[in-house]
Design a protein around this motif. Structure first.
Motif, PDB file in Angstrom:
ATOM      1  N   GLY A  66       0.972  -1.282  -0.151  1.00 42.24           N
ATOM      2  CA  GLY A  66       0.202   0.053   0.035  1.00 42.24           C
ATOM      3  C   GLY A  66       0.858   1.378   0.082  1.00 42.24           C
ATOM      4  O   GLY A  66       1.932   1.434   0.849  1.00 42.24           O
ATOM      5  N   ILE A  67       0.623   2.341  -0.863  1.00 45.48           N
ATOM      6  CA  ILE A  67       1.185   3.485  -0.884  1.00 45.48           C
ATOM      7  C   ILE A  67       0.051   4.440  -0.338  1.00 45.48           C
ATOM      8  O   ILE A  67      -0.901   4.518  -0.984  1.00 45.48           O
ATOM      9  CB  ILE A  67       1.744   3.797  -2.234  1.00 45.48           C
ATOM     10  N   PHE A  68       0.490   5.136   0.696  1.00 45.11           N
ATOM     11  CA  PHE A  68      -0.418   6.143   1.386  1.00 45.11           C
ATOM     12  C   PHE A  68       0.273   7.620   1.249  1.00 45.11           C
ATOM     13  O   PHE A  68       1.352   7.839   1.599  1.00 45.11           O
ATOM     14  CB  PHE A  68      -0.558   5.805   2.853  1.00 45.11           C
ATOM     15  N   ARG A  69      -0.746   8.472   1.115  1.00 45.72           N
ATOM     16  CA  ARG A  69      -0.479  10.074   1.017  1.00 45.72           C
ATOM     17  C   ARG A  69      -1.307  10.431   2.174  1.00 45.72           C
ATOM     18  O   ARG A  69      -2.483  10.244   2.570  1.00 45.72           O
ATOM     19  CB  ARG A  69      -1.112  10.615  -0.322  1.00 45.72           C
ATOM     20  N   CYS A  70      -0.305  11.159   3.097  1.00 44.74           N
ATOM     21  CA  CYS A  70      -0.715  11.561   4.299  1.00 44.74           C
ATOM     22  C   CYS A  70      -0.091  13.231   4.499  1.00 44.74           C
ATOM     23  O   CYS A  70       0.893  13.348   4.728  1.00 44.74           O
ATOM     24  CB  CYS A  70      -0.179  10.896   5.606  1.00 44.74           C
ATOM     25  N   GLY A  71      -1.161  14.171   3.863  1.00 43.07           N
ATOM     26  CA  GLY A  71      -0.704  15.616   3.835  1.00 43.07           C
ATOM     27  C   GLY A  71       0.240  15.568   2.762  1.00 43.07           C
ATOM     28  O   GLY A  71       0.054  14.930   1.592  1.00 43.07           O
ATOM     29  N   THR A  72       1.501  16.054   2.881  1.00 37.74           N
ATOM     30  CA  THR A  72       2.641  15.978   1.918  1.00 37.74           C
ATOM     31  C   THR A  72       3.587  14.860   2.268  1.00 37.74           C
ATOM     32  O   THR A  72       4.450  14.755   1.503  1.00 37.74           O
ATOM     33  CB  THR A  72       3.313  17.304   2.136  1.00 37.74           C
ATOM     34  N   GLN A  73       3.357  13.795   3.058  1.00 37.35           N
ATOM     35  CA  GLN A  73       4.040  12.590   3.429  1.00 37.35           C
ATOM     36  C   GLN A  73       3.625  11.439   2.746  1.00 37.35           C
ATOM     37  O   GLN A  73       2.454  11.462   2.612  1.00 37.35           O
ATOM     38  CB  GLN A  73       4.181  12.413   4.813  1.00 37.35           C
ATOM     39  N   TYR A  74       4.564  10.766   2.175  1.00 38.28           N
ATOM     40  CA  TYR A  74       3.984   9.513   1.816  1.00 38.28           C
ATOM     41  C   TYR A  74       4.646   8.092   2.250  1.00 38.28           C
ATOM     42  O   TYR A  74       5.789   8.124   2.892  1.00 38.28           O
ATOM     43  CB  TYR A  74       4.403   9.415   0.257  1.00 38.28           C
ATOM     44  N   PHE A  75       3.986   7.122   2.626  1.00 40.11           N
ATOM     45  CA  PHE A  75       4.600   6.119   3.187  1.00 40.11           C
ATOM     46  C   PHE A  75       4.260   4.774   2.431  1.00 40.11           C
ATOM     47  O   PHE A  75       3.174   4.669   1.516  1.00 40.11           O
ATOM     48  CB  PHE A  75       3.627   5.815   4.383  1.00 40.11           C
ATOM     49  N   ALA A  76       4.688   3.767   2.605  1.00 40.84           N
ATOM     50  CA  ALA A  76       4.459   2.355   2.087  1.00 40.84           C
ATOM     51  C   ALA A  76       4.549   1.392   2.719  1.00 40.84           C
ATOM     52  O   ALA A  76       5.462   1.267   3.692  1.00 40.84           O
ATOM     53  CB  ALA A  76       5.614   2.138   0.641  1.00 40.84           C
ATOM     54  N   THR A  77       3.708   0.417   2.955  1.00 38.27           N
ATOM     55  CA  THR A  77       3.602  -0.649   4.042  1.00 38.27           C
ATOM     56  C   THR A  77       3.054  -1.825   3.420  1.00 38.27           C
ATOM     57  O   THR A  77       2.593  -2.074   2.069  1.00 38.27           O
ATOM     58  CB  THR A  77       2.743  -0.645   5.145  1.00 38.27           C
ATOM     59  N   SER A  78       3.032  -3.041   4.017  1.00 37.35           N
ATOM     60  CA  SER A  78       2.313  -4.368   3.507  1.00 37.35           C
ATOM     61  C   SER A  78       0.907  -3.632   3.301  1.00 37.35           C
ATOM     62  O   SER A  78       0.440  -2.989   4.496  1.00 37.35           O
ATOM     63  CB  SER A  78       2.596  -5.417   4.381  1.00 37.35           C
ATOM     64  N   ASN A  79       0.117  -4.142   2.511  1.00 40.26           N
ATOM     65  CA  ASN A  79      -1.238  -3.797   2.108  1.00 40.26           C
ATOM     66  C   ASN A  79      -1.963  -4.914   2.743  1.00 40.26           C
ATOM     67  O   ASN A  79      -3.412  -4.419   2.757  1.00 40.26           O
ATOM     68  CB  ASN A  79      -1.640  -3.620   0.560  1.00 40.26           C
ATOM     69  N   ILE A  80      -1.623  -5.836   3.468  1.00 39.02           N
ATOM     70  CA  ILE A  80      -2.553  -6.843   3.982  1.00 39.02           C
ATOM     71  C   ILE A  80      -2.478  -6.801   5.401  1.00 39.02           C
ATOM     72  O   ILE A  80      -1.387  -6.645   6.072  1.00 39.02           O
ATOM     73  CB  ILE A  80      -2.263  -8.231   3.558  1.00 39.02           C
ATOM     74  N   CYS A  81      -3.536  -6.755   6.148  1.00 40.66           N
ATOM     75  CA  CYS A  81      -3.584  -6.451   7.588  1.00 40.66           C
ATOM     76  C   CYS A  81      -3.245  -7.891   8.152  1.00 40.66           C
ATOM     77  O   CYS A  81      -3.352  -8.883   7.793  1.00 40.66           O
ATOM     78  CB  CYS A  81      -5.310  -6.472   8.247  1.00 40.66           C
TER      79      CYS A  81
END
Length: 103
Positions: free
Chosen positions: A28-43
Motif C-alpha cells: 500500500g502506498i499512502f499519502r498523508c498530507g505531504t508525506q508518503y508511506f509504503a507498508t504491506s497492504n494486507i492487515c
C-alpha cells in the motif's frame, strides 16, 4: 539495495491510497498530507486490503476495513486491536513526480 519506480504522485492525486505489486508482495502506498508511506497492504490480523480502509491524515494511520485495527504508517505498529503484529514498512523516496521503493 536499490530503489525502483513503483508509481507517480499523479497516481495519488485523487485518492489517499493505492495498492501496487512490488517484489511479489501487495504494498500500500499512502499519502498523508505531504508525506508518503509504503507498508504491506494486507492487515496482520486477517486478510483485508488496507488501501481500502480509512486513512486518518491527522495522525497518519490506516484503519483496516474488516475489523477496525489501526496501524501507524511510519512504523507499521498496530495502534488498536485486534491486530497485534506490525506491518512491513518499505523505504520510500520521491524523485520529481516518481515514487520509488527500496528492494
Amino acid at each position: 539495495m536499490s530503489f525502483h519506480v513503483v508509481a507517480t504522485l499523479h497516481d495519488l492525486a485523487d485518492t489517499p491510497a493505492i495498492q501496487i505489486d512490488f517484489a511479489g508482495e501487495q504494498v500500500g502506498i499512502f499519502r498523508c498530507g505531504t508525506q508518503y508511506f509504503a507498508t504491506s497492504n494486507i492487515c496482520t490480523h486477517a486478510y483485508a486490503e488496507l488501501h481500502e480502509g480509512e486513512l486518518d491524515v491527522d495522525d497518519c494511520t490506516i484503519e483496516c476495513p474488516l475489523h477496525g485495527a489501526r496501524f501507524d504508517l511510519a512504523s507499521g505498529r498496530p495502534r488498536s486491536l485486534p491486530a497485534t503484529e506490525p506491518l512491513k514498512v518499505y523505504s520510500l523516496k520521491i524523485e520529481g513526480d516518481q515514487i520509488l521503493l527500496e528492494a
